[in-house]
Scaffold this motif. Structure first.
Motif, PDB file in Angstrom:
ATOM      1  N   THR A   3      57.933 -60.964  -5.672  1.00 37.62           N
ATOM      2  CA  THR A   3      58.872 -60.120  -4.930  1.00 37.62           C
ATOM      3  C   THR A   3      58.449 -58.654  -5.002  1.00 37.62           C
ATOM      4  O   THR A   3      58.470 -57.946  -3.989  1.00 37.62           O
ATOM      5  CB  THR A   3      60.305 -60.286  -5.480  1.00 37.62           C
ATOM      6  OG1 THR A   3      60.679 -61.667  -5.347  1.00 37.62           O
ATOM      7  CG2 THR A   3      61.290 -59.413  -4.756  1.00 37.62           C
ATOM      8  N   GLN A   4      58.065 -58.186  -6.180  1.00 34.97           N
ATOM      9  CA  GLN A   4      57.617 -56.800  -6.321  1.00 34.97           C
ATOM     10  C   GLN A   4      56.372 -56.540  -5.486  1.00 34.97           C
ATOM     11  O   GLN A   4      56.263 -55.501  -4.830  1.00 34.97           O
ATOM     12  CB  GLN A   4      57.344 -56.467  -7.791  1.00 34.97           C
ATOM     13  CG  GLN A   4      58.590 -56.376  -8.641  1.00 34.97           C
ATOM     14  CD  GLN A   4      58.285 -56.314 -10.123  1.00 34.97           C
ATOM     15  OE1 GLN A   4      57.312 -56.908 -10.607  1.00 34.97           O
ATOM     16  NE2 GLN A   4      59.128 -55.607 -10.854  1.00 34.97           N
ATOM     17  N   MET A   5      55.448 -57.472  -5.488  1.00 39.40           N
ATOM     18  CA  MET A   5      54.212 -57.298  -4.724  1.00 39.40           C
ATOM     19  C   MET A   5      54.498 -57.322  -3.215  1.00 39.40           C
ATOM     20  O   MET A   5      53.802 -56.656  -2.450  1.00 39.40           O
ATOM     21  CB  MET A   5      53.180 -58.367  -5.102  1.00 39.40           C
ATOM     22  CG  MET A   5      52.658 -58.217  -6.532  1.00 39.40           C
ATOM     23  SD  MET A   5      51.983 -56.574  -6.906  1.00 39.40           S
ATOM     24  CE  MET A   5      50.477 -56.618  -5.957  1.00 39.40           C
ATOM     25  N   ARG A   6      55.520 -58.056  -2.792  1.00 36.70           N
ATOM     26  CA  ARG A   6      55.921 -58.060  -1.384  1.00 36.70           C
ATOM     27  C   ARG A   6      56.601 -56.736  -1.024  1.00 36.70           C
ATOM     28  O   ARG A   6      56.423 -56.207   0.067  1.00 36.70           O
ATOM     29  CB  ARG A   6      56.869 -59.231  -1.107  1.00 36.70           C
ATOM     30  CG  ARG A   6      57.218 -59.378   0.370  1.00 36.70           C
ATOM     31  CD  ARG A   6      58.352 -60.351   0.650  1.00 36.70           C
ATOM     32  NE  ARG A   6      59.607 -59.697   0.321  1.00 36.70           N
ATOM     33  CZ  ARG A   6      60.432 -60.049  -0.654  1.00 36.70           C
ATOM     34  NH1 ARG A   6      60.154 -61.076  -1.418  1.00 36.70           N
ATOM     35  NH2 ARG A   6      61.549 -59.397  -0.895  1.00 36.70           N
ATOM     36  N   GLN A   7      57.380 -56.201  -1.966  1.00 35.59           N
ATOM     37  CA  GLN A   7      58.117 -54.961  -1.704  1.00 35.59           C
ATOM     38  C   GLN A   7      57.201 -53.747  -1.609  1.00 35.59           C
ATOM     39  O   GLN A   7      57.518 -52.794  -0.893  1.00 35.59           O
ATOM     40  CB  GLN A   7      59.155 -54.716  -2.810  1.00 35.59           C
ATOM     41  CG  GLN A   7      60.322 -55.651  -2.744  1.00 35.59           C
ATOM     42  CD  GLN A   7      61.256 -55.474  -3.934  1.00 35.59           C
ATOM     43  OE1 GLN A   7      60.900 -54.872  -4.954  1.00 35.59           O
ATOM     44  NE2 GLN A   7      62.460 -56.001  -3.809  1.00 35.59           N
ATOM     45  N   LEU A   8      56.089 -53.753  -2.298  1.00 34.41           N
ATOM     46  CA  LEU A   8      55.187 -52.598  -2.302  1.00 34.41           C
ATOM     47  C   LEU A   8      54.706 -52.239  -0.897  1.00 34.41           C
ATOM     48  O   LEU A   8      54.884 -51.095  -0.463  1.00 34.41           O
ATOM     49  CB  LEU A   8      54.020 -52.834  -3.268  1.00 34.41           C
ATOM     50  CG  LEU A   8      53.069 -51.674  -3.491  1.00 34.41           C
ATOM     51  CD1 LEU A   8      53.787 -50.415  -3.939  1.00 34.41           C
ATOM     52  CD2 LEU A   8      52.016 -52.062  -4.528  1.00 34.41           C
ATOM     53  N   PRO A   9      54.137 -53.160  -0.119  1.00 35.92           N
ATOM     54  CA  PRO A   9      53.745 -52.767   1.240  1.00 35.92           C
ATOM     55  C   PRO A   9      54.948 -52.478   2.145  1.00 35.92           C
ATOM     56  O   PRO A   9      54.853 -51.664   3.068  1.00 35.92           O
ATOM     57  CB  PRO A   9      52.926 -53.956   1.765  1.00 35.92           C
ATOM     58  CG  PRO A   9      53.210 -55.075   0.846  1.00 35.92           C
ATOM     59  CD  PRO A   9      53.667 -54.495  -0.456  1.00 35.92           C
ATOM     60  N   GLU A  10      56.083 -53.110   1.865  1.00 32.41           N
ATOM     61  CA  GLU A  10      57.290 -52.842   2.650  1.00 32.41           C
ATOM     62  C   GLU A  10      57.753 -51.401   2.458  1.00 32.41           C
ATOM     63  O   GLU A  10      58.104 -50.715   3.420  1.00 32.41           O
ATOM     64  CB  GLU A  10      58.422 -53.804   2.271  1.00 32.41           C
ATOM     65  CG  GLU A  10      58.205 -55.224   2.740  1.00 32.41           C
ATOM     66  CD  GLU A  10      59.249 -56.191   2.180  1.00 32.41           C
ATOM     67  OE1 GLU A  10      60.158 -55.771   1.420  1.00 32.41           O
ATOM     68  OE2 GLU A  10      59.153 -57.389   2.509  1.00 32.41           O
ATOM     69  N   VAL A  11      57.758 -50.941   1.210  1.00 33.36           N
ATOM     70  CA  VAL A  11      58.212 -49.569   0.941  1.00 33.36           C
ATOM     71  C   VAL A  11      57.180 -48.554   1.445  1.00 33.36           C
ATOM     72  O   VAL A  11      57.544 -47.477   1.922  1.00 33.36           O
ATOM     73  CB  VAL A  11      58.593 -49.386  -0.542  1.00 33.36           C
ATOM     74  CG1 VAL A  11      57.395 -49.213  -1.442  1.00 33.36           C
ATOM     75  CG2 VAL A  11      59.538 -48.221  -0.723  1.00 33.36           C
ATOM     76  N   LYS A  12      55.891 -48.899   1.377  1.00 35.05           N
ATOM     77  CA  LYS A  12      54.858 -48.029   1.951  1.00 35.05           C
ATOM     78  C   LYS A  12      55.093 -47.860   3.449  1.00 35.05           C
ATOM     79  O   LYS A  12      55.045 -46.749   3.983  1.00 35.05           O
ATOM     80  CB  LYS A  12      53.455 -48.633   1.748  1.00 35.05           C
ATOM     81  CG  LYS A  12      52.849 -48.449   0.397  1.00 35.05           C
ATOM     82  CD  LYS A  12      51.465 -49.082   0.395  1.00 35.05           C
ATOM     83  CE  LYS A  12      50.855 -49.097  -0.966  1.00 35.05           C
ATOM     84  NZ  LYS A  12      49.535 -49.761  -0.992  1.00 35.05           N
ATOM     85  N   ALA A  13      55.336 -48.979   4.135  1.00 35.64           N
ATOM     86  CA  ALA A  13      55.564 -48.941   5.584  1.00 35.64           C
ATOM     87  C   ALA A  13      56.838 -48.166   5.914  1.00 35.64           C
ATOM     88  O   ALA A  13      56.869 -47.398   6.883  1.00 35.64           O
ATOM     89  CB  ALA A  13      55.631 -50.357   6.151  1.00 35.64           C
ATOM     90  N   ALA A  14      57.881 -48.345   5.120  1.00 33.91           N
ATOM     91  CA  ALA A  14      59.138 -47.627   5.353  1.00 33.91           C
ATOM     92  C   ALA A  14      58.943 -46.124   5.179  1.00 33.91           C
ATOM     93  O   ALA A  14      59.476 -45.327   5.963  1.00 33.91           O
ATOM     94  CB  ALA A  14      60.223 -48.139   4.411  1.00 33.91           C
TER      95      ALA A  14
END
Length: 191
Positions: free
Chosen positions: A144-155
């Motif tokens: 979940t953390q590894m999925r959130q990292l690119p999500e927060v970068k994109a946001a």
């Protein structure tokens, strides 16, 4: 830093005056595979960079907000301000609100409102929460953390693009205010 061999050099006035090699070893009380340690380290470094990028962007967004508020105050204080100009400034403020919210501007106090979901929307909390979760663990970041990292970068990238669009639009509003002879009120002397 990751475990390994390192060299430190003391440089004075551009000249190397001393050098030493040293080893960094992992905590012997923590059992973690090297690949997992590397994944945690890399994620933490990415989040350090994101925090800096957020901080730099936040300074610009905060400055834009301050100038916008000053313009709104000037319009409020000037009874002869053109209605069309007032409308433009308010439309700009409406466009700014969701962008500013990403950077924590005008965020309602969740302890007052009871709405703690603001933390999940504001980038500062998303980035720092993810970083805290990764750095406080002695294991590989979770899926979940590894999925959130690119999500927060994109946001963050999206919020910066939106902020830059508003920043580029703002000078025309400032010029229109100046052309109308409307300026922020002078600072009153302290008594």
């Amino acid at each position: 830093v990751m475990p390994g061999q390192y060299q430190a050099t003391l440089r004075i006035d551009g000249k190397d005056v001393a050098s030493n090699t040293f080893s960094v070893v992992g905590d012997p009380d923590i059992t973690i595979a090297e690949a997992d340690r590397r994944a945690a380290f890399d994620a933490a470094m990415d989040l350090h960079k994101l925090q800096k990028k957020f901080s730099d962007a936040s300074e610009s967004v905060t400055a834009l907000n301050e100038r916008l508020r000053a313009m709104q105050g000037s319009l409020k204080d000037n009874k002869d301000a053109p209605e069309a100009l007032k409308k433009k400034i308010e439309e700009f403020a409406k466009k700014f609100q969701p962008v500013g919210a990403q950077f924590g501007i005008a965020m309602a106090d969740p302890f007052v409102t009871g709405d703690f979901s603001v933390f999940t929307r504001a980038l500062r909390f998303r980035i720092s929460g993810l970083k805290g979760g990764i750095m406080s663990s002695t294991s590989r970041p979770t899926e979940t953390q590894m999925r959130q990292l690119p999500e927060v970068k994109a946001a963050l990238d999206k919020a910066i693009q939106e902020a830059n669009a508003l920043i580029s639009e703002f000078p025309a509003l400032q010029k229109e205010m100046a052309d109308a002879g409307i300026y922020p009120a002078a600072v009153k002397p302290i008594k």
